[in-house]
Write an enzyme that holds these catalytic residues in place. Structure first.
Site, PDB file in Angstrom:
ATOM      1  N   SER A 156       1.481   1.854  -1.877  1.00 29.07           N
ATOM      2  CA  SER A 156       2.159   1.587  -0.599  1.00 29.07           C
ATOM      3  C   SER A 156       1.413   2.101   0.634  1.00 29.07           C
ATOM      4  O   SER A 156       1.761   1.720   1.755  1.00 29.07           O
ATOM      5  CB  SER A 156       3.558   2.199  -0.617  1.00 29.07           C
ATOM      6  OG  SER A 156       4.381   1.452  -1.461  1.00 29.07           O
TER       7      SER A 156
ATOM      8  N   LYS B  50       0.235  -0.495   2.971  1.00 26.01           N
ATOM      9  CA  LYS B  50       1.151  -1.234   3.857  1.00 26.01           C
ATOM     10  C   LYS B  50       0.883  -0.952   5.345  1.00 26.01           C
ATOM     11  O   LYS B  50       1.226  -1.763   6.206  1.00 26.01           O
ATOM     12  CB  LYS B  50       2.606  -0.871   3.518  1.00 26.01           C
ATOM     13  CG  LYS B  50       3.036  -1.352   2.126  1.00 26.01           C
ATOM     14  CD  LYS B  50       4.370  -0.752   1.704  1.00 26.01           C
ATOM     15  CE  LYS B  50       4.803  -1.226   0.329  1.00 26.01           C
ATOM     16  NZ  LYS B  50       6.014  -0.522  -0.168  1.00 26.01           N
TER      17      LYS B  50
ATOM     18  N   TYR C 264      -0.494  -9.147  -1.993  1.00 22.58           N
ATOM     19  CA  TYR C 264       0.206  -7.855  -2.022  1.00 22.58           C
ATOM     20  C   TYR C 264      -0.228  -7.005  -3.228  1.00 22.58           C
ATOM     21  O   TYR C 264      -0.519  -5.813  -3.092  1.00 22.58           O
ATOM     22  CB  TYR C 264       1.721  -8.107  -2.026  1.00 22.58           C
ATOM     23  CG  TYR C 264       2.527  -6.844  -2.205  1.00 22.58           C
ATOM     24  CD1 TYR C 264       2.666  -5.929  -1.165  1.00 22.58           C
ATOM     25  CD2 TYR C 264       3.133  -6.546  -3.423  1.00 22.58           C
ATOM     26  CE1 TYR C 264       3.380  -4.756  -1.331  1.00 22.58           C
ATOM     27  CE2 TYR C 264       3.856  -5.376  -3.592  1.00 22.58           C
ATOM     28  CZ  TYR C 264       3.975  -4.483  -2.547  1.00 22.58           C
ATOM     29  OH  TYR C 264       4.675  -3.317  -2.715  1.00 22.58           O
TER      30      TYR C 264
ATOM     31  N   TYR D  55       9.857   6.709   2.583  1.00 26.24           N
ATOM     32  CA  TYR D  55      11.052   5.992   2.112  1.00 26.24           C
ATOM     33  C   TYR D  55      12.325   6.761   2.437  1.00 26.24           C
ATOM     34  O   TYR D  55      12.446   7.319   3.510  1.00 26.24           O
ATOM     35  CB  TYR D  55      10.943   5.675   0.614  1.00 26.24           C
ATOM     36  CG  TYR D  55       9.733   4.856   0.346  1.00 26.24           C
ATOM     37  CD1 TYR D  55       9.656   3.558   0.822  1.00 26.24           C
ATOM     38  CD2 TYR D  55       8.642   5.377  -0.299  1.00 26.24           C
ATOM     39  CE1 TYR D  55       8.531   2.797   0.634  1.00 26.24           C
ATOM     40  CE2 TYR D  55       7.502   4.618  -0.498  1.00 26.24           C
ATOM     41  CZ  TYR D  55       7.467   3.329  -0.015  1.00 26.24           C
ATOM     42  OH  TYR D  55       6.352   2.583  -0.185  1.00 26.24           O
TER      43      TYR D  55
ATOM     44  N   VAL E  73       2.921   5.095  -4.867  1.00 28.45           N
ATOM     45  CA  VAL E  73       3.292   5.521  -6.222  1.00 28.45           C
ATOM     46  C   VAL E  73       2.081   5.851  -7.104  1.00 28.45           C
ATOM     47  O   VAL E  73       2.250   6.346  -8.207  1.00 28.45           O
ATOM     48  CB  VAL E  73       4.209   4.505  -6.962  1.00 28.45           C
ATOM     49  CG1 VAL E  73       5.598   4.485  -6.382  1.00 28.45           C
ATOM     50  CG2 VAL E  73       3.595   3.129  -7.015  1.00 28.45           C
TER      51      VAL E  73
HETATM   52  O1  DON Z   1       5.120  -2.805  -5.220  1.00 27.06           O
HETATM   53  C1  DON Z   1       5.186  -1.723  -5.777  1.00 27.06           C
HETATM   54  O2  DON Z   1       6.211  -1.314  -6.310  1.00 27.06           O
HETATM   55  C2  DON Z   1       3.945  -0.849  -5.770  1.00 27.06           C
HETATM   56  N1  DON Z   1       2.766  -1.643  -5.831  1.00 27.06           N
HETATM   57  C3  DON Z   1       3.893  -0.016  -4.527  1.00 27.06           C
HETATM   58  C4  DON Z   1       5.128   0.835  -4.318  1.00 27.06           C
HETATM   59  C5  DON Z   1       4.844   2.169  -3.730  1.00 27.06           C
HETATM   60  O3  DON Z   1       3.748   2.652  -3.681  1.00 27.06           O
HETATM   61  C6  DON Z   1       6.019   2.949  -3.302  1.00 27.06           C
HETATM   62  N2  DON Z   1       5.586   4.265  -2.851  1.00 27.06           N
HETATM   63  N3  DON Z   1       5.959   5.340  -2.905  1.00 27.06           N
END
Ligand code: DON
Length: 305
Positions: A61, A64, A189, A241, A259
């Site tokens: 994330s 983003k 994405y 978040y 993540v």
């Molecule tokens: O789309 C997803 O769920 C992961 N590629 C990215 C989510 C993420 O990194 C949330 N962060 N804390």
């Protein structure tokens, strides 16, 4: 500074056993949860390093922030925020619930998965490959690292299993937030989330934002100051978040987690920080990375509140 970094690494090491490595993307599970590293990139262009700062991980994330920047460069602020809101959510990063409740439907912000997928759909280019390559080129400039690329195993793993993101994307196609081929949008994405970095790369992203859109090392302005400030504001309100409020109180620095275990932080006009530790808390933020940033903020008086 390096002594201070080593000291806070040792102080927070015990936290690595208190979290869990992300397992919903199968390829992310195969990582040593004990890694813990930090890099600070300061405004003199100097790097301060400690722990496993050279260990590779995927941006997830954290990507983003810069994809939002590229979508704004390509389309202008107004068009982007017609499709994506500016408000924090109290929900998990991959939550679907608000998409249907809010009328007319619009993802609440560009840092949650739904918002970031909508943002990816706005990046200009012929197909997913060209769109992603434009984004990758931007990351390479910002990180001063021509070798940046994707971790193919993580990319394919998420592409194969990312059904929650598929659900968000198809819903957004149905209500007109996303145009074009949904799988192509998801491909951009998934690729951006799989960009492989280390703490130095992440600190340089933070430094670029701290420096309001100019790459410090080359002097190149990539984004207008206002755009960099918009992104830092999203980092404060939504970057961690549904833990963004308590992070603002405890740490007080614009930050964005992923993540993969990374957190990118930008201390305006002072420094960029990259931390990495893959064990996550229940909200999906690196548990020891959070601890490092909290201690660093106290030691160096970094909170801007
Ligand atoms: O789309 C997803 O769920 C992961 N590629 C990215 C989510 C993420 O990194 C949330 N962060 N804390």
């Amino acid at each position: 500074m390096n002594d201070l970094l080593s000291k806070i690494i040792e102080k927070n090491r015990h936290l690595t056993s208190k979290g869990k490595v992300a397992s919903y993307i199968p390829a992310l599970e195969r990582v040593n949860p004990e890694y813990l590293g930090i890099c600070i990139a300061d405004m003199k262009g100097k790097l301060h390093l400690a722990g496993d700062y050279g260990q590779k991980f995927t941006l997830q994330s954290i990507s983003k922030t810069i994809s939002l920047m590229l979508a704004i460069i390509d389309n202008g602020t107004e068009k982007v925020f017609n499709k994506v809101g500016m408000e924090p959510t109290g929900d998990a990063f991959n939550s679907i619930v608000k998409l249907e409740i809010i009328s007319p439907s619009k993802p609440l912000n560009p840092m949650i998965n739904a918002g970031a997928i909508a943002v990816a759909s706005l990046i200009k280019g012929e197909g997913p490959e060209e769109k992603f390559n434009r984004l990758l080129a931007l990351f390479r400039k910002i990180c001063q690292n021509e070798k940046l690329g994707i971790n193919k195993e993580v990319y394919l793993s998420e592409k194969e299993t990312g059904n929650r993101n598929r659900a968000l994307a198809y819903f957004m196609k149905d209500v007109g937030i996303i145009d074009g081929d949904v799988e192509d949008v998801l491909d951009v994405y998934f690729r951006q989330c799989s960009i492989e970095v280390d703490c130095v790369d992440v600190a340089r992203i933070g430094l670029f934002l701290a420096n309001n859109g100019v790459v410090l090392e080359t002097g190149e302005r990539i984004a207008e100051e206002k755009v960099a400030k918009t992104i830092k504001t999203f980092m404060v309100t939504c970057g961690m978040y549904n833990a963004s409020g308590e992070f603002a109180i405890n740490v007080g620095i614009p930050a964005k987690s992923g993540v993969g275990g990374g957190i990118m932080a930008a201390v305006p006009l002072r420094m960029g920080i990259g931390v990495f530790s893959p064990a996550l808390d229940e909200k999906g933020n690196s548990i020891a990375g959070y601890g490092l940033l909290k201690d660093l903020s106290e030691e160096l008086d970094l909170s801007f509140f």
